[in-house]
Scaffold this motif. Structure first.
Motif, short mmCIF file in Angstrom:
data_model
loop_
_atom_site.label_atom_id
_atom_site.label_comp_id
_atom_site.label_asym_id
_atom_site.label_seq_id
_atom_site.Cartn_x
_atom_site.Cartn_y
_atom_site.Cartn_z
N SER A 1 -5.50 -0.68 -9.62
CA SER A 1 -5.83 0.59 -8.52
C SER A 1 -4.49 0.17 -7.34
CB SER A 1 -7.17 0.25 -7.91
OG SER A 1 -7.34 -0.59 -7.12
N ARG A 2 -4.46 0.96 -6.42
CA ARG A 2 -3.22 0.79 -5.45
C ARG A 2 -4.02 -0.53 -4.66
NH1 ARG A 2 -2.43 5.81 -1.16
NH2 ARG A 2 -0.37 4.69 -0.05
N GLU A 3 -5.17 -0.40 -4.34
CA GLU A 3 -5.88 -1.60 -3.53
C GLU A 3 -5.61 -2.83 -4.17
OE1 GLU A 3 -9.84 -2.73 -0.86
OE2 GLU A 3 -9.76 -0.89 -2.19
N TRP B 1 0.83 -1.26 -0.13
CA TRP B 1 0.14 0.05 0.02
C TRP B 1 0.85 1.28 0.13
CZ3 TRP B 1 -4.92 0.92 -0.72
CH2 TRP B 1 -5.38 2.22 -0.41
N ASP B 2 2.04 1.34 0.82
CA ASP B 2 2.96 2.45 1.06
C ASP B 2 3.65 2.73 -0.21
OD1 ASP B 2 1.94 3.04 3.42
OD2 ASP B 2 3.36 1.87 4.46
N GLN B 3 4.19 1.27 -0.78
CA GLN B 3 5.22 1.27 -1.80
C GLN B 3 4.51 1.61 -3.18
OE1 GLN B 3 7.21 -2.48 -2.18
NE2 GLN B 3 8.17 -2.07 -4.12
N TYR B 4 3.38 1.45 -3.48
CA TYR B 4 2.72 1.31 -4.70
C TYR B 4 1.74 2.58 -4.85
CZ TYR B 4 4.95 -2.76 -6.24
OH TYR B 4 5.96 -3.72 -6.51
N LYS B 5 1.89 3.56 -3.92
CA LYS B 5 0.97 4.67 -3.98
C LYS B 5 1.03 5.57 -5.23
CE LYS B 5 4.08 7.55 -1.13
NZ LYS B 5 4.34 7.80 0.33
N ASP B 6 2.12 5.60 -6.00
CA ASP B 6 2.32 6.45 -7.25
C ASP B 6 1.92 5.38 -8.32
OD1 ASP B 6 3.10 7.71 -9.48
OD2 ASP B 6 5.08 7.97 -8.70
N ARG C 1 2.89 1.19 -10.70
CA ARG C 1 1.85 -0.25 -10.73
C ARG C 1 1.92 -0.68 -12.07
NH1 ARG C 1 -2.75 3.38 -8.53
NH2 ARG C 1 -1.67 4.28 -6.86
#
Length: 75
Positions: A47-49, A33-38, A42
């Motif tokens: 989506s981030r989730e 969740w923290d690593q792929y906020k940008d 991805r």
């Protein structure tokens, strides 16, 4: 939405995955969740989730396998 407690995990994780694997899932999800906020970090248009869930399942699959009974068991 990172998970604070194991009881916050999705039903399919809480109901079919052993406690240790739930801990792995939670930690991997929160880290991803923290690593792929940008969005540029991805793959595709995930989506981030969705990305965090994929990372979490991959972490669980490293040490656990889904059995014929639908539950996850240590390898």
């Amino acid at each position: 939405m990172p998970y604070d407690r194991l009881s916050d995990l999705p039903d399919n994780v809480r109901d079919h995955v052993p406690k240790h694997a739930q801990e792995i899932y939670k930690e991997a999800f929160n880290s991803a969740w923290d690593q792929y906020k940008d969005p540029d970090d991805r793959r595709g248009d995930a989506s981030r989730e969705e990305t965090a869930h994929r990372v979490a399942w991959a972490a669980v699959k490293d040490k656990y396998a889904k059995g014929d009974d639908g539950d996850w068991h240590a390898k």
